[in-house]
Write an enzyme that holds these catalytic residues in place. Structure first.
Site, PDB file in Angstrom:
ATOM      1  N   PHE A   1       2.318   7.094   4.194  1.00 22.97           N
ATOM      2  CA  PHE A   1       1.117   6.800   4.988  1.00 22.97           C
ATOM      3  C   PHE A   1       0.311   5.739   4.252  1.00 22.97           C
ATOM      4  O   PHE A   1       0.125   5.840   3.046  1.00 22.97           O
ATOM      5  CB  PHE A   1       0.222   8.046   5.136  1.00 22.97           C
ATOM      6  CG  PHE A   1       0.956   9.316   5.463  1.00 22.97           C
ATOM      7  CD1 PHE A   1       1.572   9.474   6.698  1.00 22.97           C
ATOM      8  CD2 PHE A   1       1.032  10.351   4.542  1.00 22.97           C
ATOM      9  CE1 PHE A   1       2.252  10.650   7.002  1.00 22.97           C
ATOM     10  CE2 PHE A   1       1.703  11.529   4.833  1.00 22.97           C
ATOM     11  CZ  PHE A   1       2.321  11.683   6.071  1.00 22.97           C
TER      12      PHE A   1
ATOM     13  N   GLY B   1       0.815  -1.210   0.000  1.00 22.32           N
ATOM     14  CA  GLY B   1       0.000   0.000   0.000  1.00 22.32           C
ATOM     15  C   GLY B   1       0.848   1.258   0.000  1.00 22.32           C
ATOM     16  O   GLY B   1       2.058   1.222  -0.250  1.00 22.32           O
ATOM     17  N   CYS B   2       0.200   2.368   0.335  1.00 21.18           N
ATOM     18  CA  CYS B   2       0.774   3.689   0.078  1.00 21.18           C
ATOM     19  C   CYS B   2       1.958   4.079   0.961  1.00 21.18           C
ATOM     20  O   CYS B   2       2.660   5.035   0.653  1.00 21.18           O
ATOM     21  CB  CYS B   2      -0.313   4.749   0.199  1.00 21.18           C
ATOM     22  SG  CYS B   2      -1.559   4.609  -1.101  1.00 21.18           S
ATOM     23  N   PHE B   3       2.174   3.368   2.070  1.00 17.87           N
ATOM     24  CA  PHE B   3       3.319   3.735   2.914  1.00 17.87           C
ATOM     25  C   PHE B   3       4.633   3.151   2.413  1.00 17.87           C
ATOM     26  O   PHE B   3       5.717   3.519   2.868  1.00 17.87           O
ATOM     27  CB  PHE B   3       3.086   3.295   4.374  1.00 17.87           C
ATOM     28  CG  PHE B   3       2.939   1.800   4.554  1.00 17.87           C
ATOM     29  CD1 PHE B   3       4.049   0.961   4.562  1.00 17.87           C
ATOM     30  CD2 PHE B   3       1.685   1.231   4.721  1.00 17.87           C
ATOM     31  CE1 PHE B   3       3.912  -0.413   4.723  1.00 17.87           C
ATOM     32  CE2 PHE B   3       1.535  -0.145   4.888  1.00 17.87           C
ATOM     33  CZ  PHE B   3       2.658  -0.965   4.888  1.00 17.87           C
TER      34      PHE B   3
END
Length: 389
Positions: free
Chosen positions: A373, A163-165
């Site tokens: 994040f 994911g985005c982190f």
């Protein structure tokens, strides 16, 4: 007899891990955000949902995104109508696309990074490959090793479903590898294709629509190593300190579930609030040892999950608008490319720093922070030290 302590000493690099090159790539299909709602509702046969379409148009207008790049085009979606429904079995079709396209786009970015680095690819000792999609065995790391013609004994690390982190995660891992293996040169690749998340609209699941308004496709690659060879390798940023934490009371803030219908995303409305509430603590832990408490005195690379996150962080910390310029510029031009975003922003910042006559790769400043994040809610923090231009 050589002692274990002596062996350990000989294995370690002397200096900090350093980013030595950056490359980026996007699919050729460029999407205009202002006309995307018309296209999206037409291609998903949802034009009758007029109120929802108006809502989606407002989401796109507020997104601060002008363009995105997507592998999926009209032709592909017409051949795969199940991907245009909100919840129809479509995982096989999605997987068939991403297991091919994820390493392919990653290769484009990697070739650019290797070219800038200027060293033979045989000197790459480690490969970290990160993607939110396309689980397969052997994985995208193996495919890329073959496609680039890397040595068969390159040490590979495959990271799926992060994911985005994860742009922060890969730098943290690359730092540890480079500093603990003398002479190591780590190729890091983040490649993200939204074919696994694309789906039609649902008036009962507006959080899914948020993703459709924000996500774009892109790949970024960096070469990381310690003790750069003078006059041969050109350092861009030093990776000084890293951390990962799960924000308290944030369970369920960002979830993703891989099912027959593809990867579904679920977002709590208060993701920006959770991030801004926890940013102070993360910054204090990172910069207190350096006696830095003025966060306008450092350069900023923040994962642009969406404009609301950036707005709330700016407000909470009293940041000047120009602090997030590189971050907002990448969001505007490419959308949210998940793990690849922060590496795109690093590239943007070093280029603009040179173009604008700054003395360092960090907009003329010495110290900087990189934030990721994502699901968890997980926060990755990387302290960066810029390099003189």
């Amino acid at each position: 007899m050589v002692s274990v302590a002596e062996i350990r000493q000989a294995q370690r690099a002397e200096g900090p891990a350093t980013i030595l090159a950056i490359g980026t790539a996007n699919p050729p299909n460029r999407v205009d955000q202002s006309t995307y709602p018309d296209y999206y509702f037409r291609i998903t046969n949802s034009d009758h949902m007029t109120e929802l379409k108006e809502k989606f148009q407002r989401m796109c207008d507020k997104s601060m995104i002008k363009t995105r790049y997507m592998y999926l085009n009209e032709e592909i979606l017409k051949e795969n109508p199940n991907m245009c429904a909100y919840m129809a079995p479509s995982l096989d079709a999605r997987q068939d696309m991403v297991v091919v396209e994820v390493p392919k786009l990653g290769k484009e970015a990697a070739v650019k990074a290797i070219k800038e680095w200027g060293q033979p690819k045989s000197k790459i000792t480690h490969l970290i490959f990160c993607t939110t999609s396309g689980v397969d065995m052997p994985g995208a790391d193996y495919q890329l090793t073959k496609q680039l013609g890397l040595r068969p004994y390159v040490k590979r690390y495959m990271m799926y479903q992060q994911g985005c982190f994860a742009g922060g995660t890969v730098l943290r891992l690359a730092k540890d590898l480079a500093e603990n293996n003398k002479g190591a040169r780590v190729l890091v690749v983040c490649s993200e294709i939204t074919a696994v998340t694309f789906r039609g609209p649902s008036d009962t699941h507006l959080d899914s629509l948020v993703g459709q308004a924000l996500f774009g496709d892109g790949a970024a690659a960096v070469i990381v190593g310690s003790d750069p060879i003078p006059q041969v390798e050109k350092p861009l940023y030093e990776l000084v300190w890293t951390a990962q934490t799960i924000a308290p009371d944030s369970e369920g803030a960002i979830d993703g579930h891989l099912r027959e219908v593809g990867l579904t995303f679920h977002l709590l409305k208060d993701v920006p609030g959770i991030v801004s509430k926890n940013i102070d603590k993360a910054l204090f832990e990172a910069f207190n040892p350096l006696n830095i408490s003025d966060y306008n005195s450092i350069f900023w690379i923040a994962h642009p999950g969406g404009p609301a996150i950036l707005d709330q962080v700016e407000q909470k910390l009293g940041l000047k608008p120009e602090k997030m310029k590189a971050t907002r510029d990448v969001l505007s031009e490419y959308g949210n490319m998940s793990s690849a975003c922060v590496l795109f922003i690093l590239d943007e910042m070093r280029r603009k720093s040179a173009e604008n006559g700054h003395k360092t790769t960090g907009e003329g400043l010495e110290w900087g922070v990189l934030f990721g994040f994502g699901p968890g809610l997980t926060i990755e923090t990387v302290v960066l030290h810029s390099v003189a231009i």
